[in-house]
Design an enzyme around this catalytic site. Structure first.
Site, PDB file in Angstrom:
ATOM      1  N   HIS A   1      18.569 -10.045 -12.313  1.00  0.00           N
ATOM      2  CA  HIS A   1      19.829  -9.305 -12.440  1.00  0.00           C
ATOM      3  C   HIS A   1      20.674  -9.853 -13.590  1.00  0.00           C
ATOM      4  O   HIS A   1      21.466 -10.769 -13.422  1.00  0.00           O
ATOM      5  CB  HIS A   1      20.618  -9.405 -11.130  1.00  0.00           C
ATOM      6  CG  HIS A   1      21.804  -8.508 -11.067  1.00  0.00           C
ATOM      7  ND1 HIS A   1      22.297  -8.020  -9.883  1.00  0.00           N
ATOM      8  CD2 HIS A   1      22.614  -7.994 -12.026  1.00  0.00           C
ATOM      9  CE1 HIS A   1      23.349  -7.261 -10.116  1.00  0.00           C
ATOM     10  NE2 HIS A   1      23.557  -7.240 -11.420  1.00  0.00           N
TER      11      HIS A   1
ATOM     12  N   LEU B   1      22.205  -7.204 -20.654  1.00  0.00           N
ATOM     13  CA  LEU B   1      22.016  -7.525 -22.071  1.00  0.00           C
ATOM     14  C   LEU B   1      22.851  -6.633 -22.995  1.00  0.00           C
ATOM     15  O   LEU B   1      22.914  -6.879 -24.198  1.00  0.00           O
ATOM     16  CB  LEU B   1      20.533  -7.433 -22.447  1.00  0.00           C
ATOM     17  CG  LEU B   1      19.644  -8.519 -21.831  1.00  0.00           C
ATOM     18  CD1 LEU B   1      18.188  -8.278 -22.193  1.00  0.00           C
ATOM     19  CD2 LEU B   1      20.088  -9.907 -22.274  1.00  0.00           C
TER      20      LEU B   1
ATOM     21  N   ASN C   1      23.067  -0.302 -17.404  1.00  0.00           N
ATOM     22  CA  ASN C   1      24.380   0.254 -17.783  1.00  0.00           C
ATOM     23  C   ASN C   1      24.642   0.000 -19.275  1.00  0.00           C
ATOM     24  O   ASN C   1      25.472  -0.812 -19.667  1.00  0.00           O
ATOM     25  CB  ASN C   1      25.504  -0.279 -16.901  1.00  0.00           C
ATOM     26  CG  ASN C   1      25.521  -1.793 -16.785  1.00  0.00           C
ATOM     27  OD1 ASN C   1      24.547  -2.459 -17.126  1.00  0.00           O
ATOM     28  ND2 ASN C   1      26.628  -2.324 -16.303  1.00  0.00           N
TER      29      ASN C   1
ATOM     30  N   HIS D   1      23.603  -1.918  -6.192  1.00  0.00           N
ATOM     31  CA  HIS D   1      24.989  -2.397  -6.183  1.00  0.00           C
ATOM     32  C   HIS D   1      25.680  -1.593  -5.090  1.00  0.00           C
ATOM     33  O   HIS D   1      25.801  -0.371  -5.196  1.00  0.00           O
ATOM     34  CB  HIS D   1      25.628  -2.142  -7.547  1.00  0.00           C
ATOM     35  CG  HIS D   1      27.109  -2.396  -7.605  1.00  0.00           C
ATOM     36  ND1 HIS D   1      27.647  -3.383  -8.398  1.00  0.00           N
ATOM     37  CD2 HIS D   1      28.161  -1.788  -7.003  1.00  0.00           C
ATOM     38  CE1 HIS D   1      28.972  -3.373  -8.270  1.00  0.00           C
ATOM     39  NE2 HIS D   1      29.296  -2.406  -7.418  1.00  0.00           N
TER      40      HIS D   1
ATOM     41  N   HIS E   1      23.770  -9.010  -5.467  1.00  0.00           N
ATOM     42  CA  HIS E   1      24.961  -9.880  -5.338  1.00  0.00           C
ATOM     43  C   HIS E   1      25.733  -9.718  -4.024  1.00  0.00           C
ATOM     44  O   HIS E   1      26.882  -9.286  -3.995  1.00  0.00           O
ATOM     45  CB  HIS E   1      25.902  -9.683  -6.521  1.00  0.00           C
ATOM     46  CG  HIS E   1      26.131  -8.275  -6.969  1.00  0.00           C
ATOM     47  ND1 HIS E   1      26.435  -7.231  -6.117  1.00  0.00           N
ATOM     48  CD2 HIS E   1      26.108  -7.719  -8.217  1.00  0.00           C
ATOM     49  CE1 HIS E   1      26.596  -6.113  -6.796  1.00  0.00           C
ATOM     50  NE2 HIS E   1      26.388  -6.390  -8.073  1.00  0.00           N
TER      51      HIS E   1
ATOM     52  N   ASP F   1      23.596 -12.322 -12.234  1.00  0.00           N
ATOM     53  CA  ASP F   1      24.455 -11.201 -12.629  1.00  0.00           C
ATOM     54  C   ASP F   1      25.202 -11.536 -13.926  1.00  0.00           C
ATOM     55  O   ASP F   1      26.398 -11.259 -14.068  1.00  0.00           O
ATOM     56  CB  ASP F   1      25.437 -10.822 -11.519  1.00  0.00           C
ATOM     57  CG  ASP F   1      26.149  -9.490 -11.775  1.00  0.00           C
ATOM     58  OD1 ASP F   1      25.737  -8.761 -12.700  1.00  0.00           O
ATOM     59  OD2 ASP F   1      27.126  -9.192 -11.055  1.00  0.00           O
TER      60      ASP F   1
ATOM     61  N   HIS G   1      31.244 -10.135 -21.705  1.00  0.00           N
ATOM     62  CA  HIS G   1      32.266  -9.263 -22.290  1.00  0.00           C
ATOM     63  C   HIS G   1      32.914 -10.004 -23.445  1.00  0.00           C
ATOM     64  O   HIS G   1      32.841 -11.230 -23.545  1.00  0.00           O
ATOM     65  CB  HIS G   1      33.325  -8.885 -21.256  1.00  0.00           C
ATOM     66  CG  HIS G   1      32.813  -8.060 -20.131  1.00  0.00           C
ATOM     67  ND1 HIS G   1      32.434  -6.749 -20.290  1.00  0.00           N
ATOM     68  CD2 HIS G   1      32.604  -8.354 -18.815  1.00  0.00           C
ATOM     69  CE1 HIS G   1      32.023  -6.267 -19.121  1.00  0.00           C
ATOM     70  NE2 HIS G   1      32.106  -7.219 -18.218  1.00  0.00           N
TER      71      HIS G   1
ATOM     72  N   PHE H   1      35.051  -6.065 -15.163  1.00  0.00           N
ATOM     73  CA  PHE H   1      34.460  -7.010 -14.206  1.00  0.00           C
ATOM     74  C   PHE H   1      33.305  -7.761 -14.867  1.00  0.00           C
ATOM     75  O   PHE H   1      32.576  -7.215 -15.686  1.00  0.00           O
ATOM     76  CB  PHE H   1      33.908  -6.262 -13.000  1.00  0.00           C
ATOM     77  CG  PHE H   1      34.940  -5.639 -12.098  1.00  0.00           C
ATOM     78  CD1 PHE H   1      35.633  -6.402 -11.178  1.00  0.00           C
ATOM     79  CD2 PHE H   1      35.198  -4.280 -12.165  1.00  0.00           C
ATOM     80  CE1 PHE H   1      36.571  -5.827 -10.318  1.00  0.00           C
ATOM     81  CE2 PHE H   1      36.134  -3.688 -11.318  1.00  0.00           C
ATOM     82  CZ  PHE H   1      36.824  -4.471 -10.395  1.00  0.00           C
ATOM     83  N   GLY H   2      33.113  -9.036 -14.473  1.00  0.00           N
ATOM     84  CA  GLY H   2      31.893  -9.735 -14.863  1.00  0.00           C
ATOM     85  C   GLY H   2      32.118 -11.075 -15.523  1.00  0.00           C
ATOM     86  O   GLY H   2      33.111 -11.276 -16.226  1.00  0.00           O
TER      87      GLY H   2
END
Length: 428
Positions: A60, A63, A94, A179, A232, A305, A309, A323-324
């Site tokens: 998970h 890239l 995504n 998810h 997750h 995960d 960003h 998010f992330g």
């Protein structure tokens, strides 16, 4: 090419250290022995009693390429993976364009072939454009070299869409990777609906938004016979649902991230989007339930995960930032330092959760350290101390809540398919 690793230590089934040498010929481990002496070899590396384990597997990661190259690329992301000891990573869909049809998946596979430093197994989308509506051509896409199907980042809202997707995936021997998030009870939240959301006056995401969709999906998986994998996991209720589903014989597996194991919402002291991830950091009670679920086997393994960003995006604060967080370069040192060294788990358990467990669940021929298997190997200096410095990351993403944490246990050499893809000068 012949590569000889001298003076390594490996882990036995009992978790004991065992000294050995390892001979790699082309892309395969040829011999593992207490002592190997050979003249016809291209390179000898003295490993100085450092720990040799199978290359880590992460099912998970993000890239971002194509379409999000300002966040990450296949090249930078796989460089980060190699530095973290990962030799196989599975890339989420995504991106822009989404890998939701034959042409876009083929183009993605070509990019991976040209730019990846480690093995990248991409996912294809469950629905066109990740919109949760029209299914992709699962029959056709299953014939390509994809890992499974997911709309990661968004939950499939309609039970009918998930049901039909599971039917098709089961027929093609592919997993549905989910998810889990019911948008009708997310309420625009950016953190867990708990003490921190109240203290910082931020909208909260209820735990129920995750667990109710898992509960729906495990029944759909039972009806279809599909391998259903939960991304997750973050709540105690989710752990309970998965535990009950496994007891019922449903083919469900699950992962947990390092950040959900190591942090709770209590770590969020201020409006800092480096602590914003989806699912969010939950309560201390949830955090404890995740570790318990992992130890008992309800949760099967660990996945990062990794979600890079740009700094500008993350500077917008909790309400507006995406998010992330990133995780490939910090996963092992963090887990080794704050779980293994604190006697919450064993080193053997940690290595298994990063290698053989994901490999066996998804039928991958990796995650092993043995003769006559592919040479995916990671050498770790378990004594090396390091201060995590996001400015030194190989990833383009610097968005981590672990900046300036002190850790021990650092990957220093990574070999993927017989090739050295990351090497530190540890002979000092």
């Amino acid at each position: 090419m012949k590569l000889l690793l001298k003076n390594t230590r490996t882990l036995t089934e009992n978790g004991e250290f065992e000294a050995c040498d390892v001979l790699i010929v082309e892309n395969m481990v040829q011999t593992i022995s207490s002592f190997i002496e050979i003249e016809d070899v291209d390179r000898i590396i003295d490993c100085q009693e450092r720990l040799l384990v199978p290359g880590f597997i992460d099912v998970h990661i993000h890239l971002r390429e194509p379409g999000g190259e300002h966040k990450e690329t296949i090249k930078t992301g796989t460089k980060a993976a190699a530095r973290g000891g990962f030799t196989t990573v599975c890339a989420m869909p995504n991106t822009n364009p989404v890998p939701d049809k034959l042409e876009t998946v083929q183009q993605l596979l070509e990019r991976i072939k040209n730019d990846a430093l480690v093995r990248v197994l991409p996912y294809a989308a469950i629905t066109k454009g990740l919109k949760g509506e029209e299914l992709t051509n699962i029959d056709q896409l299953s014939k390509l070299d994809i890992f499974g199907f997911t709309d990661d980042g968004v939950g499939i809202q309609a039970a009918d869409a998930m049901y039909r997707a599971m039917q098709l995936a089961a027929q093609n021997g592919k997993a549905i990777v989910a998810h889990c998030e019911d948008n009708s009870i997310v309420y625009g939240g950016v953190v867990h609906d708990g003490a921190v959301s109240k203290r910082l006056d931020l909208p909260g995401i209820p735990s129920l938004s995750e667990s109710v969709q898992i509960a729906r999906d495990v029944l759909l998986a039972e009806a279809t016979g599909c391998h259903y994998h939960v991304c997750h996991v973050s709540t105690k209720e989710s752990v309970r649902v998965i535990r009950d589903a496994k007891k019922a014989g449903i083919k469900v597996t699950a992962e947990v991230t390092p950040h959900h194991l190591l942090l709770s919402e209590d770590a969020i002291e201020q409006d800092d989007a480096n602590f914003k991830m989806n699912p969010p950091l939950r309560s201390k009670e949830d955090q404890d339930a995740l570790l318990e679920g992992l130890l008992e086997g309800t949760i099967d393994f660990i996945a990062t995960d990794h979600a890079p960003h740009s700094s500008d995006e993350k500077a917008q604060g909790m309400l507006h930032a995406p998010f992330g967080i990133v995780g490939l370069e910090t996963a092992f040192p963090l887990l080794y330092t704050y779980l293994v060294k604190q006697n919450k788990i064993t080193l053997k358990q940690l290595v298994d959760w990063l290698t053989i467990k994901p490999a066996s669940i998804f039928g991958l021929p990796y995650g092993k350290l043995a003769a006559n298997v592919v040479a995916d190997l990671t050498l770790i200096d378990v004594e090396r101390e390091m201060n995590i410095d996001k400015h030194t990351f190989y990833s383009k993403g610097k968005n981590t809540p672990f900046h300036n944490w002190n850790v021990t246990g650092v990957p220093v050499l990574t070999i993927c398919d017989g090739e050295i893809v990351y090497e530190e000068d540890f002979h000092v």
